[in-house]
Design a protein around this motif. Sequence first.
Motif, PDB file in Angstrom:
ATOM      1  N   LEU A  56       6.385   4.845  13.155  1.00  0.00           N
ATOM      2  CA  LEU A  56       5.748   5.111  14.457  1.00  0.00           C
ATOM      3  C   LEU A  56       4.655   6.164  14.329  1.00  0.00           C
ATOM      4  CD1 LEU A  56       8.863   4.955  16.801  1.00  0.00           C
ATOM      5  CD2 LEU A  56       6.791   3.568  17.039  1.00  0.00           C
ATOM      6  N   TRP A  57       4.903   7.187  13.508  1.00  0.00           N
ATOM      7  CA  TRP A  57       3.913   8.253  13.330  1.00  0.00           C
ATOM      8  C   TRP A  57       2.634   7.717  12.706  1.00  0.00           C
ATOM      9  CZ3 TRP A  57       2.387  12.863  14.736  1.00  0.00           C
ATOM     10  CH2 TRP A  57       1.457  13.550  13.941  1.00  0.00           C
ATOM     11  N   ARG A  58       2.790   6.869  11.689  1.00  0.00           N
ATOM     12  CA  ARG A  58       1.612   6.410  10.941  1.00  0.00           C
ATOM     13  C   ARG A  58       0.921   5.210  11.588  1.00  0.00           C
ATOM     14  NH1 ARG A  58       1.489   6.140   5.283  1.00  0.00           N
ATOM     15  NH2 ARG A  58       2.198   8.030   4.311  1.00  0.00           N
ATOM     16  N   SER A  59       1.684   4.367  12.297  1.00  0.00           N
ATOM     17  CA  SER A  59       1.051   3.114  12.739  1.00  0.00           C
ATOM     18  C   SER A  59       1.469   2.670  14.136  1.00  0.00           C
ATOM     19  CB  SER A  59       1.328   2.001  11.725  1.00  0.00           C
ATOM     20  OG  SER A  59       2.709   1.881  11.524  1.00  0.00           O
ATOM     21  N   LEU A  74       1.844  -4.179   5.562  1.00  0.00           N
ATOM     22  CA  LEU A  74       2.154  -2.750   5.769  1.00  0.00           C
ATOM     23  C   LEU A  74       1.096  -1.862   5.106  1.00  0.00           C
ATOM     24  CD1 LEU A  74       6.032  -2.378   5.638  1.00  0.00           C
ATOM     25  CD2 LEU A  74       4.520  -3.152   7.454  1.00  0.00           C
ATOM     26  N   LEU A  75       0.610  -2.254   3.943  1.00  0.00           N
ATOM     27  CA  LEU A  75      -0.450  -1.458   3.300  1.00  0.00           C
ATOM     28  C   LEU A  75      -1.696  -1.462   4.183  1.00  0.00           C
ATOM     29  CD1 LEU A  75      -0.088  -2.387  -0.492  1.00  0.00           C
ATOM     30  CD2 LEU A  75       0.876  -0.451   0.766  1.00  0.00           C
ATOM     31  N   HIS A  76      -2.009  -2.615   4.771  1.00  0.00           N
ATOM     32  CA  HIS A  76      -3.162  -2.726   5.659  1.00  0.00           C
ATOM     33  C   HIS A  76      -3.000  -1.822   6.893  1.00  0.00           C
ATOM     34  CE1 HIS A  76      -6.433  -4.564   7.869  1.00  0.00           C
ATOM     35  NE2 HIS A  76      -5.604  -4.815   8.868  1.00  0.00           N
ATOM     36  N   LEU A  77      -1.762  -1.739   7.402  1.00  0.00           N
ATOM     37  CA  LEU A  77      -1.494  -0.913   8.597  1.00  0.00           C
ATOM     38  C   LEU A  77      -1.247   0.560   8.249  1.00  0.00           C
ATOM     39  CD1 LEU A  77       1.064  -3.244  10.480  1.00  0.00           C
ATOM     40  CD2 LEU A  77      -1.302  -2.773  11.166  1.00  0.00           C
ATOM     41  N   ASN A  78      -1.201   0.889   6.954  1.00  0.00           N
ATOM     42  CA  ASN A  78      -0.824   2.228   6.491  1.00  0.00           C
ATOM     43  C   ASN A  78       0.592   2.589   6.950  1.00  0.00           C
ATOM     44  OD1 ASN A  78      -1.264   4.695   5.146  1.00  0.00           O
ATOM     45  ND2 ASN A  78      -1.752   5.719   7.087  1.00  0.00           N
ATOM     46  N   ALA A 125       6.670  -2.889  15.189  1.00  0.00           N
ATOM     47  CA  ALA A 125       6.956  -4.308  15.458  1.00  0.00           C
ATOM     48  C   ALA A 125       6.707  -5.145  14.200  1.00  0.00           C
ATOM     49  CB  ALA A 125       6.093  -4.804  16.618  1.00  0.00           C
ATOM     50  N   ALA A 126       5.632  -4.813  13.450  1.00  0.00           N
ATOM     51  CA  ALA A 126       5.319  -5.561  12.221  1.00  0.00           C
ATOM     52  C   ALA A 126       6.429  -5.361  11.182  1.00  0.00           C
ATOM     53  CB  ALA A 126       3.979  -5.101  11.657  1.00  0.00           C
TER      54      ALA A 126
END
Length: 314
Positions: free
Chosen positions: A248-251, A288-292, A257-258
Amino acid sequence: MKALDLQPRGILREHRNSDASGSCAILVGAGSPAKRPAQATEFPLADHLADLAVEALIDEADLSPKPGLVDRRGNGAHHDMTLALMHASALALWPCLRNMAEAAQAIGTLGQPLRATLGQLGREGEAVMLAATGGVNTHRGAIWALGLLVASKALDTQADTNTLAARAGRIALFDDPAMTTQDSHGLQVRRRYGTGGAREQAQQGFPAVIGHGLPQLQRSRAAGASEPHARLDALLAIMAVLNDTCVLWRSGPAGLAAVQHGARTVLSEGGSATLAGRRQLRRLDQHLLHLNASPGGAADLLAACLFLDKAGSL
Ligand SMILES: CC(C)(COP(=O)(O)OP(=O)(O)OC[C@H]1O[C@@H](n2cnc3c(N)ncnc32)[C@H](O)[C@@H]1O)[C@@H](O)C(=O)NCCC(=O)NCCS
Ligand SMILES: Nc1ncnc2c1ncn2[C@@H]1O[C@H](COP(=O)(O)OP(=O)(O)OP(=O)(O)O)[C@@H](O)[C@H]1O
Protein backbone atom coordinates in the motif's frame (compact mmCIF):
# COMPACT_ATOMS: atom_id res chain seq x y z
CA MET A 1 11.81 -38.89 19.74
CA LYS A 2 11.38 -37.69 16.18
CA ALA A 3 13.75 -36.68 13.43
CA LEU A 4 13.86 -33.23 11.88
CA ASP A 5 15.80 -33.18 8.63
CA LEU A 6 17.23 -29.74 7.95
CA GLN A 7 18.35 -30.55 4.40
CA PRO A 8 19.68 -29.09 2.13
CA ARG A 9 22.25 -27.70 4.57
CA GLY A 10 23.17 -31.27 5.45
CA ILE A 11 22.61 -30.82 9.17
CA LEU A 12 20.60 -33.58 10.74
CA ARG A 13 19.22 -33.13 14.20
CA GLU A 14 16.95 -35.19 16.38
CA HIS A 15 14.89 -33.22 18.86
CA ARG A 16 13.22 -34.22 22.03
CA ASN A 17 10.92 -31.97 24.00
CA SER A 18 12.78 -29.63 26.27
CA ASP A 19 13.29 -30.60 29.88
CA ALA A 20 12.56 -28.43 32.90
CA SER A 21 15.90 -26.64 32.58
CA GLY A 22 14.85 -25.34 29.18
CA SER A 23 17.40 -27.40 27.26
CA CYS A 24 16.78 -29.63 24.27
CA ALA A 25 18.72 -32.87 24.05
CA ILE A 26 19.69 -32.77 20.40
CA LEU A 27 21.67 -35.35 18.49
CA VAL A 28 23.84 -33.69 15.88
CA GLY A 29 25.58 -35.71 13.19
CA ALA A 30 26.33 -35.74 9.48
CA GLY A 31 24.43 -38.09 7.19
CA SER A 32 21.92 -40.78 8.08
CA PRO A 33 21.65 -41.57 11.80
CA ALA A 34 21.32 -45.23 10.86
CA LYS A 35 24.78 -45.17 9.27
CA ARG A 36 26.72 -42.75 11.44
CA PRO A 37 26.75 -42.50 15.23
CA ALA A 38 25.44 -39.18 16.49
CA GLN A 39 26.77 -37.22 19.47
CA ALA A 40 24.35 -36.11 22.17
CA THR A 41 24.73 -32.46 23.18
CA GLU A 42 22.74 -30.34 25.59
CA PHE A 43 21.47 -27.41 23.56
CA PRO A 44 19.65 -24.50 25.21
CA LEU A 45 16.07 -24.14 23.99
CA ALA A 46 16.49 -20.40 23.39
CA ASP A 47 19.48 -21.05 21.09
CA HIS A 48 17.51 -23.65 19.22
CA LEU A 49 14.51 -21.35 18.70
CA ALA A 50 16.82 -18.57 17.47
CA ASP A 51 18.38 -21.09 15.04
CA LEU A 52 14.95 -22.00 13.68
CA ALA A 53 13.91 -18.34 13.34
CA VAL A 54 17.12 -17.31 11.54
CA GLU A 55 16.83 -20.37 9.31
CA ALA A 56 13.27 -19.30 8.42
CA LEU A 57 14.55 -15.81 7.50
CA ILE A 58 17.32 -17.20 5.30
CA ASP A 59 15.00 -19.74 3.66
CA GLU A 60 12.51 -16.94 2.90
CA ALA A 61 15.19 -14.72 1.38
CA ASP A 62 16.64 -17.56 -0.73
CA LEU A 63 13.28 -18.81 -2.01
CA SER A 64 12.98 -17.94 -5.72
CA PRO A 65 11.31 -16.71 -7.86
CA LYS A 66 9.33 -14.46 -5.46
CA PRO A 67 7.32 -11.71 -7.16
CA GLY A 68 8.70 -8.22 -6.49
CA LEU A 69 10.89 -9.36 -3.59
CA VAL A 70 14.62 -9.80 -3.06
CA ASP A 71 15.61 -13.38 -3.96
CA ARG A 72 18.43 -15.40 -5.59
CA ARG A 73 17.68 -13.76 -8.95
CA GLY A 74 18.09 -10.17 -7.80
CA ASN A 75 16.66 -7.24 -5.87
CA GLY A 76 13.09 -7.31 -7.16
CA ALA A 77 11.44 -3.91 -6.70
CA HIS A 78 14.03 -2.86 -4.07
CA HIS A 79 16.84 -0.47 -4.87
CA ASP A 80 18.50 -0.53 -1.45
CA MET A 81 18.54 -4.30 -0.74
CA THR A 82 20.48 -7.35 -1.92
CA LEU A 83 20.31 -11.02 -1.01
CA ALA A 84 23.66 -10.65 0.80
CA LEU A 85 22.19 -7.81 2.88
CA MET A 86 19.15 -9.97 3.77
CA HIS A 87 21.51 -12.76 4.89
CA ALA A 88 23.69 -10.40 6.94
CA SER A 89 20.59 -8.95 8.59
CA ALA A 90 19.12 -12.40 9.37
CA LEU A 91 22.35 -13.62 10.95
CA ALA A 92 22.77 -10.40 12.96
CA LEU A 93 19.30 -10.96 14.48
CA TRP A 94 20.22 -14.30 16.13
CA PRO A 95 21.17 -12.81 19.54
CA CYS A 96 18.01 -10.67 19.58
CA LEU A 97 15.79 -13.70 18.90
CA ARG A 98 17.67 -15.81 21.45
CA ASN A 99 17.29 -13.03 24.04
CA MET A 100 13.54 -12.87 23.37
CA ALA A 101 13.19 -16.63 23.94
CA GLU A 102 15.32 -16.43 27.11
CA ALA A 103 13.24 -13.52 28.41
CA ALA A 104 10.03 -15.49 27.86
CA GLN A 105 11.50 -18.48 29.72
CA ALA A 106 12.66 -16.26 32.60
CA ILE A 107 9.38 -14.33 32.91
CA GLY A 108 7.36 -17.49 32.39
CA THR A 109 3.87 -16.04 31.95
CA LEU A 110 1.86 -14.01 29.49
CA GLY A 111 1.44 -10.44 30.56
CA GLN A 112 2.51 -6.86 30.35
CA PRO A 113 6.03 -7.43 31.78
CA LEU A 114 6.77 -9.88 28.96
CA ARG A 115 5.34 -7.50 26.33
CA ALA A 116 7.43 -4.61 27.66
CA THR A 117 10.61 -6.73 27.70
CA LEU A 118 10.00 -7.97 24.14
CA GLY A 119 9.39 -4.38 23.04
CA GLN A 120 12.75 -3.31 24.46
CA LEU A 121 14.54 -6.29 22.90
CA GLY A 122 12.71 -5.71 19.59
CA ARG A 123 13.85 -2.08 19.44
CA GLU A 124 17.42 -3.22 20.20
CA GLY A 125 17.06 -5.81 17.40
CA GLU A 126 15.90 -3.11 14.99
CA ALA A 127 19.00 -1.05 15.89
CA VAL A 128 21.25 -4.09 15.29
CA MET A 129 19.51 -4.67 11.94
CA LEU A 130 20.01 -1.05 10.87
CA ALA A 131 23.68 -1.18 11.92
CA ALA A 132 24.19 -4.40 9.93
CA THR A 133 22.52 -3.02 6.80
CA GLY A 134 23.72 0.59 6.84
CA GLY A 135 20.25 1.88 7.69
CA VAL A 136 18.09 -0.31 5.43
CA ASN A 137 14.88 -1.83 6.81
CA THR A 138 15.42 -5.46 5.85
CA HIS A 139 13.49 -7.25 8.62
CA ARG A 140 11.41 -4.89 10.76
CA GLY A 141 8.17 -6.80 10.26
CA ALA A 142 9.98 -10.12 10.69
CA ILE A 143 11.50 -9.12 14.05
CA TRP A 144 7.98 -8.34 15.22
CA ALA A 145 6.33 -11.57 14.02
CA LEU A 146 9.19 -13.98 14.82
CA GLY A 147 9.90 -12.29 18.16
CA LEU A 148 6.36 -12.93 19.31
CA LEU A 149 6.37 -16.52 18.00
CA VAL A 150 9.74 -17.39 19.52
CA ALA A 151 8.55 -16.04 22.88
CA SER A 152 5.31 -17.98 22.56
CA LYS A 153 7.15 -21.27 21.94
CA ALA A 154 9.59 -20.57 24.80
CA LEU A 155 6.62 -20.19 27.17
CA ASP A 156 5.22 -23.61 26.26
CA THR A 157 7.37 -26.02 24.27
CA GLN A 158 4.50 -28.51 23.89
CA ALA A 159 2.25 -26.05 22.01
CA ASP A 160 1.13 -26.87 18.45
CA THR A 161 1.08 -24.28 15.65
CA ASN A 162 -2.43 -22.93 16.33
CA THR A 163 -1.79 -22.54 20.04
CA LEU A 164 1.60 -20.92 19.38
CA ALA A 165 0.13 -18.33 17.02
CA ALA A 166 -2.83 -17.61 19.30
CA ARG A 167 -0.55 -17.10 22.30
CA ALA A 168 1.76 -14.83 20.29
CA GLY A 169 -1.36 -12.78 19.49
CA ARG A 170 -2.22 -12.50 23.16
CA ILE A 171 1.26 -11.15 23.92
CA ALA A 172 0.83 -8.56 21.13
CA LEU A 173 -2.43 -7.37 22.72
CA PHE A 174 -0.67 -6.08 25.84
CA ASP A 175 0.39 -2.45 25.78
CA ASP A 176 4.05 -1.58 25.60
CA PRO A 177 4.32 1.66 27.59
CA ALA A 178 7.72 2.47 26.05
CA MET A 179 6.51 2.21 22.46
CA THR A 180 7.03 5.48 20.61
CA THR A 181 4.36 6.68 18.19
CA GLN A 182 6.82 7.09 15.35
CA ASP A 183 5.36 7.98 11.97
CA SER A 184 6.16 4.65 10.28
CA HIS A 185 5.09 3.85 6.73
CA GLY A 186 2.66 1.31 8.17
CA LEU A 187 1.07 3.92 10.43
CA GLN A 188 0.69 6.43 7.59
CA VAL A 189 -0.90 3.78 5.36
CA ARG A 190 -3.29 2.69 8.10
CA ARG A 191 -4.36 6.31 8.61
CA ARG A 192 -4.81 6.90 4.88
CA TYR A 193 -6.63 3.69 3.96
CA GLY A 194 -8.07 2.59 7.31
CA THR A 195 -6.59 -0.89 6.99
CA GLY A 196 -4.89 -3.06 9.62
CA GLY A 197 -1.17 -3.88 9.37
CA ALA A 198 1.54 -5.89 11.10
CA ARG A 199 0.27 -5.08 14.59
CA GLU A 200 -3.30 -6.22 13.93
CA GLN A 201 -2.18 -9.35 12.04
CA ALA A 202 -0.23 -10.42 15.14
CA GLN A 203 -2.95 -9.41 17.60
CA GLN A 204 -5.44 -11.59 15.72
CA GLY A 205 -3.12 -14.62 16.02
CA PHE A 206 -1.65 -14.45 12.49
CA PRO A 207 -4.80 -15.44 10.51
CA ALA A 208 -2.98 -15.08 7.15
CA VAL A 209 -0.49 -17.74 8.28
CA ILE A 210 -2.78 -20.07 10.23
CA GLY A 211 -5.73 -19.86 7.84
CA HIS A 212 -3.89 -19.57 4.51
CA GLY A 213 -0.07 -19.98 4.43
CA LEU A 214 0.28 -23.15 6.50
CA PRO A 215 -2.74 -24.98 4.99
CA GLN A 216 -1.46 -24.17 1.47
CA LEU A 217 2.06 -25.36 2.38
CA GLN A 218 0.57 -28.68 3.52
CA ARG A 219 -1.81 -28.97 0.53
CA SER A 220 0.96 -28.36 -2.00
CA ARG A 221 3.29 -30.84 -0.29
CA ALA A 222 0.48 -33.43 -0.20
CA ALA A 223 -0.15 -32.85 -3.93
CA GLY A 224 3.49 -33.77 -4.62
CA ALA A 225 4.96 -30.30 -5.13
CA SER A 226 8.67 -29.90 -4.32
CA GLU A 227 9.48 -28.03 -1.09
CA PRO A 228 10.40 -24.76 -2.90
CA HIS A 229 7.16 -24.89 -4.90
CA ALA A 230 5.12 -25.62 -1.75
CA ARG A 231 6.76 -22.60 -0.07
CA LEU A 232 6.10 -20.36 -3.05
CA ASP A 233 2.46 -21.48 -2.98
CA ALA A 234 2.32 -20.65 0.74
CA LEU A 235 3.69 -17.16 0.02
CA LEU A 236 1.06 -16.69 -2.72
CA ALA A 237 -1.73 -17.83 -0.39
CA ILE A 238 -0.65 -15.18 2.12
CA MET A 239 -0.29 -12.49 -0.58
CA ALA A 240 -3.81 -13.28 -1.81
CA VAL A 241 -5.43 -12.22 1.47
CA LEU A 242 -3.04 -9.83 3.26
CA ASN A 243 -3.52 -6.07 3.53
CA ASP A 244 0.21 -5.57 3.12
CA THR A 245 1.19 -2.06 4.21
CA CYS A 246 4.48 -2.37 2.26
CA VAL A 247 2.45 -2.76 -0.95
CA LEU A 248 0.00 0.00 0.00
CA TRP A 249 2.85 2.39 0.82
CA ARG A 250 4.64 1.86 -2.48
CA SER A 251 1.75 1.39 -4.90
CA GLY A 252 -1.55 2.21 -3.20
CA PRO A 253 -4.83 0.25 -3.40
CA ALA A 254 -4.32 -0.49 -7.13
CA GLY A 255 -1.00 -2.19 -6.28
CA LEU A 256 -2.61 -4.18 -3.46
CA ALA A 257 -5.42 -5.33 -5.78
CA ALA A 258 -2.80 -6.42 -8.36
CA VAL A 259 -0.87 -8.40 -5.72
CA GLN A 260 -3.95 -10.13 -4.32
CA HIS A 261 -5.55 -10.88 -7.68
CA GLY A 262 -2.27 -11.99 -9.27
CA ALA A 263 -1.48 -14.35 -6.38
CA ARG A 264 -4.97 -15.85 -6.52
CA THR A 265 -4.60 -16.40 -10.27
CA VAL A 266 -1.32 -18.32 -9.91
CA LEU A 267 -2.93 -20.61 -7.34
CA SER A 268 -6.14 -21.11 -9.34
CA GLU A 269 -4.03 -22.06 -12.39
CA GLY A 270 -2.51 -24.90 -10.34
CA GLY A 271 0.21 -23.18 -8.29
CA SER A 272 3.92 -22.63 -8.86
CA ALA A 273 4.62 -26.32 -9.55
CA THR A 274 2.59 -26.26 -12.79
CA LEU A 275 3.50 -24.73 -16.15
CA ALA A 276 0.30 -22.66 -16.24
CA GLY A 277 0.90 -21.43 -12.70
CA ARG A 278 4.51 -20.50 -13.44
CA ARG A 279 3.41 -18.54 -16.50
CA GLN A 280 1.06 -16.50 -14.26
CA LEU A 281 3.80 -16.12 -11.64
CA ARG A 282 6.15 -14.61 -14.27
CA ARG A 283 3.39 -12.24 -15.35
CA LEU A 284 2.76 -11.22 -11.72
CA ASP A 285 6.48 -10.59 -11.13
CA GLN A 286 6.69 -8.32 -14.19
CA HIS A 287 3.51 -6.49 -13.19
CA LEU A 288 4.79 -5.86 -9.64
CA LEU A 289 8.14 -4.56 -10.91
CA HIS A 290 6.24 -2.19 -13.21
CA LEU A 291 4.12 -0.98 -10.25
CA ASN A 292 7.17 -0.80 -7.93
CA ALA A 293 5.17 -3.06 -5.59
CA SER A 294 6.78 -5.55 -3.21
CA PRO A 295 4.90 -7.82 -0.79
CA GLY A 296 7.35 -7.42 2.14
CA GLY A 297 4.70 -8.06 4.79
CA ALA A 298 3.73 -11.35 3.09
CA ALA A 299 7.43 -12.29 2.94
CA ASP A 300 7.74 -11.71 6.70
CA LEU A 301 4.70 -13.89 7.26
CA LEU A 302 6.16 -16.64 5.06
CA ALA A 303 9.17 -16.65 7.42
CA ALA A 304 6.68 -16.88 10.33
CA CYS A 305 4.94 -19.75 8.51
CA LEU A 306 8.22 -21.66 8.01
CA PHE A 307 9.14 -21.11 11.66
CA LEU A 308 5.74 -22.39 12.83
CA ASP A 309 5.96 -25.38 10.49
CA LYS A 310 9.12 -26.53 12.30
CA ALA A 311 8.60 -25.17 15.82
CA GLY A 312 5.01 -26.44 16.03
CA SER A 313 6.17 -30.05 15.81
CA LEU A 314 9.28 -29.95 18.03
C1 LIG B 1 4.34 -3.34 15.10
C2 LIG B 1 5.57 -3.04 14.28
C3 LIG B 1 5.63 -4.11 13.21
C4 LIG B 1 5.51 -1.65 13.66
O1 LIG B 1 4.56 -1.64 12.65
P1 LIG B 1 4.20 -0.41 11.74
O2 LIG B 1 3.09 -0.85 10.84
O3 LIG B 1 3.99 0.82 12.56
O4 LIG B 1 5.55 -0.17 10.99
P2 LIG B 1 6.19 -0.44 9.59
O5 LIG B 1 5.65 0.36 8.47
O6 LIG B 1 7.63 -0.28 9.86
O7 LIG B 1 5.77 -1.98 9.21
C5 LIG B 1 6.47 -3.00 9.71
C6 LIG B 1 6.60 -4.16 8.71
O8 LIG B 1 5.56 -5.12 8.89
C7 LIG B 1 5.37 -5.87 7.69
N1 LIG B 1 3.93 -5.84 7.30
C8 LIG B 1 3.28 -4.98 6.51
N2 LIG B 1 1.97 -5.26 6.43
C9 LIG B 1 1.79 -6.34 7.19
C10 LIG B 1 0.64 -7.10 7.53
N3 LIG B 1 -0.58 -6.80 7.08
N4 LIG B 1 0.81 -8.14 8.35
C11 LIG B 1 2.03 -8.45 8.83
N5 LIG B 1 3.16 -7.77 8.55
C12 LIG B 1 3.04 -6.73 7.74
C13 LIG B 1 6.24 -5.23 6.65
O9 LIG B 1 7.42 -5.93 6.51
C14 LIG B 1 6.55 -3.87 7.23
O10 LIG B 1 7.79 -3.37 6.75
C15 LIG B 1 6.81 -3.29 15.08
O11 LIG B 1 7.93 -3.08 14.26
C16 LIG B 1 7.02 -2.50 16.37
O12 LIG B 1 6.14 -2.01 17.00
N6 LIG B 1 8.27 -2.47 16.76
C17 LIG B 1 8.67 -1.82 18.00
C18 LIG B 1 9.45 -2.82 18.85
C19 LIG B 1 8.59 -3.92 19.40
O13 LIG B 1 7.62 -3.77 20.10
N7 LIG B 1 8.99 -5.13 19.11
C20 LIG B 1 8.31 -6.30 19.60
C21 LIG B 1 9.14 -7.46 19.39
S1 LIG B 1 8.25 -8.94 19.60
N1 LIG C 1 12.77 -11.04 0.47
C1 LIG C 1 12.36 -9.81 0.81
N2 LIG C 1 12.50 -8.76 -0.06
C2 LIG C 1 12.06 -7.54 0.29
N3 LIG C 1 11.47 -7.24 1.47
C3 LIG C 1 11.33 -8.22 2.38
C4 LIG C 1 11.77 -9.53 2.08
N4 LIG C 1 11.51 -10.30 3.16
C5 LIG C 1 10.92 -9.53 4.07
N5 LIG C 1 10.79 -8.26 3.63
C6 LIG C 1 10.15 -7.20 4.43
O1 LIG C 1 9.77 -6.07 3.68
C7 LIG C 1 10.08 -4.87 4.41
C8 LIG C 1 10.83 -3.92 3.49
O2 LIG C 1 9.99 -3.41 2.51
P1 LIG C 1 9.97 -1.86 2.16
O3 LIG C 1 11.37 -1.40 1.84
O4 LIG C 1 8.90 -1.67 1.14
O5 LIG C 1 9.48 -1.37 3.59
P2 LIG C 1 9.45 0.01 4.32
O6 LIG C 1 9.14 -0.27 5.76
O7 LIG C 1 8.54 0.93 3.60
O8 LIG C 1 10.96 0.43 4.24
P3 LIG C 1 11.69 1.75 3.81
O9 LIG C 1 11.70 2.55 5.05
O10 LIG C 1 13.07 1.23 3.42
O11 LIG C 1 10.92 2.31 2.65
C9 LIG C 1 10.94 -5.25 5.57
O12 LIG C 1 10.34 -4.88 6.81
C10 LIG C 1 11.08 -6.74 5.52
O13 LIG C 1 10.74 -7.35 6.74
